[in-house]
Every structure is written in C-alpha cells, then in structure tokens.
Design a protein around this motif. Structure first.
Motif, mmCIF file in Angstrom:
data_model
loop_
_atom_site.group_PDB
_atom_site.id
_atom_site.type_symbol
_atom_site.label_atom_id
_atom_site.label_comp_id
_atom_site.label_asym_id
_atom_site.label_seq_id
_atom_site.Cartn_x
_atom_site.Cartn_y
_atom_site.Cartn_z
ATOM 1 N N THR A 74 0.855 -1.180 0.000
ATOM 2 C CA THR A 74 0.000 0.000 0.000
ATOM 3 C C THR A 74 0.895 1.235 0.000
ATOM 4 O O THR A 74 1.823 1.333 0.812
ATOM 5 C CB THR A 74 -0.916 0.017 1.238
ATOM 6 O OG1 THR A 74 -1.696 -1.177 1.253
ATOM 7 C CG2 THR A 74 -1.846 1.212 1.214
ATOM 8 N N VAL A 111 3.760 0.606 2.747
ATOM 9 C CA VAL A 111 3.538 -0.347 3.837
ATOM 10 C C VAL A 111 3.251 -1.690 3.179
ATOM 11 O O VAL A 111 2.311 -1.812 2.385
ATOM 12 C CB VAL A 111 2.357 0.074 4.732
ATOM 13 C CG1 VAL A 111 2.156 -0.949 5.850
ATOM 14 C CG2 VAL A 111 2.591 1.463 5.308
ATOM 15 N N SER A 112 4.056 -2.686 3.487
ATOM 16 C CA SER A 112 3.921 -3.970 2.790
ATOM 17 C C SER A 112 3.880 -5.142 3.763
ATOM 18 O O SER A 112 4.400 -5.069 4.879
ATOM 19 C CB SER A 112 5.080 -4.159 1.797
ATOM 20 O OG SER A 112 6.318 -4.149 2.479
ATOM 21 N N PHE A 113 3.215 -6.217 3.311
ATOM 22 C CA PHE A 113 3.182 -7.489 4.039
ATOM 23 C C PHE A 113 3.675 -8.575 3.084
ATOM 24 O O PHE A 113 3.127 -8.736 1.993
ATOM 25 C CB PHE A 113 1.760 -7.833 4.501
ATOM 26 C CG PHE A 113 1.225 -6.939 5.583
ATOM 27 C CD1 PHE A 113 1.430 -7.247 6.922
ATOM 28 C CD2 PHE A 113 0.512 -5.802 5.267
ATOM 29 C CE1 PHE A 113 0.931 -6.423 7.915
ATOM 30 C CE2 PHE A 113 0.008 -4.966 6.251
ATOM 31 C CZ PHE A 113 0.219 -5.288 7.579
ATOM 32 N N LYS A 136 4.686 -9.078 10.289
ATOM 33 C CA LYS A 136 4.396 -7.675 10.571
ATOM 34 C C LYS A 136 4.626 -6.833 9.319
ATOM 35 O O LYS A 136 5.338 -7.240 8.411
ATOM 36 C CB LYS A 136 5.289 -7.168 11.710
ATOM 37 C CG LYS A 136 4.927 -7.755 13.070
ATOM 38 C CD LYS A 136 5.739 -7.085 14.160
ATOM 39 C CE LYS A 136 5.307 -7.595 15.542
ATOM 40 N NZ LYS A 136 6.079 -6.911 16.630
ATOM 41 N N GLU A 137 4.012 -5.674 9.324
ATOM 42 C CA GLU A 137 4.174 -4.792 8.175
ATOM 43 C C GLU A 137 5.603 -4.257 8.096
ATOM 44 O O GLU A 137 6.286 -4.114 9.121
ATOM 45 C CB GLU A 137 3.183 -3.628 8.234
ATOM 46 C CG GLU A 137 3.511 -2.554 9.259
ATOM 47 C CD GLU A 137 2.921 -2.829 10.629
ATOM 48 O OE1 GLU A 137 3.002 -1.922 11.491
ATOM 49 O OE2 GLU A 137 2.385 -3.930 10.835
ATOM 50 N N GLU A 138 6.033 -3.997 6.879
ATOM 51 C CA GLU A 138 7.331 -3.385 6.641
ATOM 52 C C GLU A 138 7.080 -1.989 6.060
ATOM 53 O O GLU A 138 6.415 -1.848 5.034
ATOM 54 C CB GLU A 138 8.150 -4.230 5.665
ATOM 55 C CG GLU A 138 8.429 -5.643 6.187
ATOM 56 C CD GLU A 138 9.120 -6.522 5.151
ATOM 57 O OE1 GLU A 138 9.545 -5.975 4.112
ATOM 58 O OE2 GLU A 138 9.229 -7.733 5.385
ATOM 59 N N ILE A 139 7.601 -0.976 6.738
ATOM 60 C CA ILE A 139 7.383 0.403 6.320
ATOM 61 C C ILE A 139 8.664 0.958 5.697
ATOM 62 O O ILE A 139 9.731 0.911 6.310
ATOM 63 C CB ILE A 139 6.951 1.286 7.502
ATOM 64 C CG1 ILE A 139 5.655 0.751 8.114
ATOM 65 C CG2 ILE A 139 6.765 2.730 7.057
ATOM 66 C CD1 ILE A 139 5.210 1.505 9.349
ATOM 67 N N LYS A 184 -1.602 2.647 7.319
ATOM 68 C CA LYS A 184 -1.399 1.329 7.918
ATOM 69 C C LYS A 184 -2.718 0.562 7.997
ATOM 70 O O LYS A 184 -2.747 -0.660 7.799
ATOM 71 C CB LYS A 184 -0.764 1.461 9.297
ATOM 72 C CG LYS A 184 0.689 1.908 9.261
ATOM 73 C CD LYS A 184 1.267 2.072 10.648
ATOM 74 C CE LYS A 184 1.422 0.764 11.361
ATOM 75 N NZ LYS A 184 2.107 0.900 12.669
ATOM 76 N N ALA A 187 -3.504 -0.778 4.626
ATOM 77 C CA ALA A 187 -2.625 -1.912 4.338
ATOM 78 C C ALA A 187 -3.151 -3.182 5.017
ATOM 79 O O ALA A 187 -3.140 -4.270 4.422
ATOM 80 C CB ALA A 187 -1.206 -1.616 4.799
ATOM 81 N N LYS A 188 -3.629 -3.058 6.254
ATOM 82 C CA LYS A 188 -4.165 -4.226 6.956
ATOM 83 C C LYS A 188 -5.450 -4.719 6.310
ATOM 84 O O LYS A 188 -5.725 -5.920 6.286
ATOM 85 C CB LYS A 188 -4.403 -3.891 8.435
ATOM 86 C CG LYS A 188 -3.146 -3.995 9.272
ATOM 87 C CD LYS A 188 -3.457 -4.084 10.751
ATOM 88 C CE LYS A 188 -2.179 -4.371 11.538
ATOM 89 N NZ LYS A 188 -2.447 -4.485 12.993
ATOM 90 N N LEU A 191 -4.413 -6.799 3.549
ATOM 91 C CA LEU A 191 -3.910 -8.063 4.100
ATOM 92 C C LEU A 191 -5.058 -9.013 4.410
ATOM 93 O O LEU A 191 -5.045 -10.192 4.023
ATOM 94 C CB LEU A 191 -3.114 -7.781 5.378
ATOM 95 C CG LEU A 191 -2.763 -8.988 6.259
ATOM 96 C CD1 LEU A 191 -1.722 -9.869 5.577
ATOM 97 C CD2 LEU A 191 -2.254 -8.526 7.623
#
Length: 228
Positions: A74, A111-113, A136-139, A184, A187-188, A191
């Motif tokens: 995202t 923001v990625s998963f 967990k997300e990676e920012i 965030k 992004a979730k 997910l």
C-alpha cells in the motif's frame, strides 16, 4: 461423495443375490465367510476414498496458501516543511555563527506485508488449518529533501552531519504522520482481503480455520483478530 455412494451400491448389487443363494442352500458357514469378506472389501474401498479425499483437500489448501503468498503493498505520499537552525557560539556566547535553511520534504511511503512468510499448520485428520504467524508490516520511507534559503557562515557551514541530522528528523516526523494516517489501516485491510481467500476455501471444503487459538467463522471475526 457421489463416487462412494455408487461404489456401495455396486457392492450391494453383487452381494445381495449371492447371500440369498447361500441362504436357500443352507450353507451358513459360507454365508458368514462371505459376509466377512464383503465387510473387508467395503472397509477397504471406503477408507481408501476417505484418505484420497483428505489428501486432495490438503493439497488444495496448500495451493491456496501458495497463491496468496505474495507481497501486498500500500502506497502513500506525505509532505512537510521544516526550518533547520544551528549555532556555533564562542567567547561565552558573545560571538555566534549561525546557519539555517528552509527544508521541504516530499516522501513516498510504502507499507507492505510479505505473505510468503505466513506460517501455518495443517491437521488433516481433524480438517483444521491453523495460521500460527502473520508477518508484521514493513514500512519504507523514501524522502526527497530540498533546501531553500540556505544561510551559513564561513565558520559554520553545512556539513554531512547536518544533512544526516535533517534526514533523521524528517523520517521521525514522517513516521509520526504515518501512525496518525489511514495508510497502515488500509494496508491491513488489503492483508485481510488476501487472507480471507483462505477462509473461503476452508469453509467451502468443510474445514476449520484457526488463528490465535480460536476458530474463525467469518471475515468480520478475521478482521477483529488481526486488527485486535
């Protein structure tokens, strides 16, 4: 299920006339033996079908998990303006050499998963899929920093340390903005959308999906457990 019912019918069609013939001839011993053999054949056929079905279901679920095992990203854009100041003072603050600049920061944020890192356990006999860990997300923050109205003196010039300090301050401020934004959360939601595909498959096959030690029955429950 349809093939299994057909097999049972075929066995019944073959066995019934033979059993009736044995009863008419009075050969009870042969009847008992025939009944035992028929039972064993039935067990062999049904157990094989059940095992085959479980194996097929397991492979299908593993394939679905593999399909969602991708990078969900995202993206967002943030801007900020800051004034950077620094002083070098000498002779008990009697002499001061100042430097300052107007700093404009434009940053692309992702923001990625990585769903290939999802950990799970398959309990085939009990038809249960348990998700044990979601990454967990990676920012990632990629700032573009521009300097305007730069004012400095010979005795206090901008150096690499200043630029590093400005970069650090900019990223810290951006991180705070990201926390307050919907990036965030969005992004979730993406997910959950991907993981819900696994829930659809398990439900359609009569399997259970578990996460955090509890059975997940709907998208709403999945959302609550992941965001909670």
């Amino acid at each position: 299920m349809a093939r299994q019912t057909s097999t049972e019918t075929d066995i019944k069609n073959v066995m019934t006339p033979l059993i009736q013939a044995l009863i008419r001839s009075g050969k009870i011993i042969y009847l008992i033996l025939f009944a035992i053999i028929g039972f064993l054949i039935y067990q062999l056929v049904t157990v094989k079908k059940d095992s085959s079905s479980v194996e097929y279901d397991t492979n299908l679920i593993q394939e679905q998990i593999k399909n969602v095992g991708k990078l969900v990203v995202t993206e967002g854009h943030f801007s900020q303006v800051m004034t950077y100041k620094d002083q070098n003072k000498y002779l008990g603050d009697l002499i001061s050499f100042d430097k300052k600049a107007l700093v404009v920061i434009n940053a692309d944020v992702t923001v990625s998963f990585d769903l290939s890192k999802v950990q799970y356990d398959i309990d085939a006999p009990n038809k249960t899929l348990t998700i044990t860990s979601i990454p967990k997300e990676e920012i990632k923050i990629s700032p573009d920093i521009k300097y305007y109205n730069v004012d400095q003196s010979t005795f206090n010039e901008f150096t690499g340390d200043d630029y590093n300090k400005i970069n650090k301050i900019a990223k810290e401020n951006l991180a705070k903005k990201i926390e307050k934004s919907s990036l965030k959360s969005n992004a979730k939601n993406r997910l959950i959308s991907e993981l819900s595909k696994i829930l659809v498959v398990t439900n359609s096959m009569g399997w259970k999906l578990q996460y955090n030690g509890e059975v997940v029955n709907s998208d709403k429950e999945f959302t609550q457990k992941i965001k909670g």
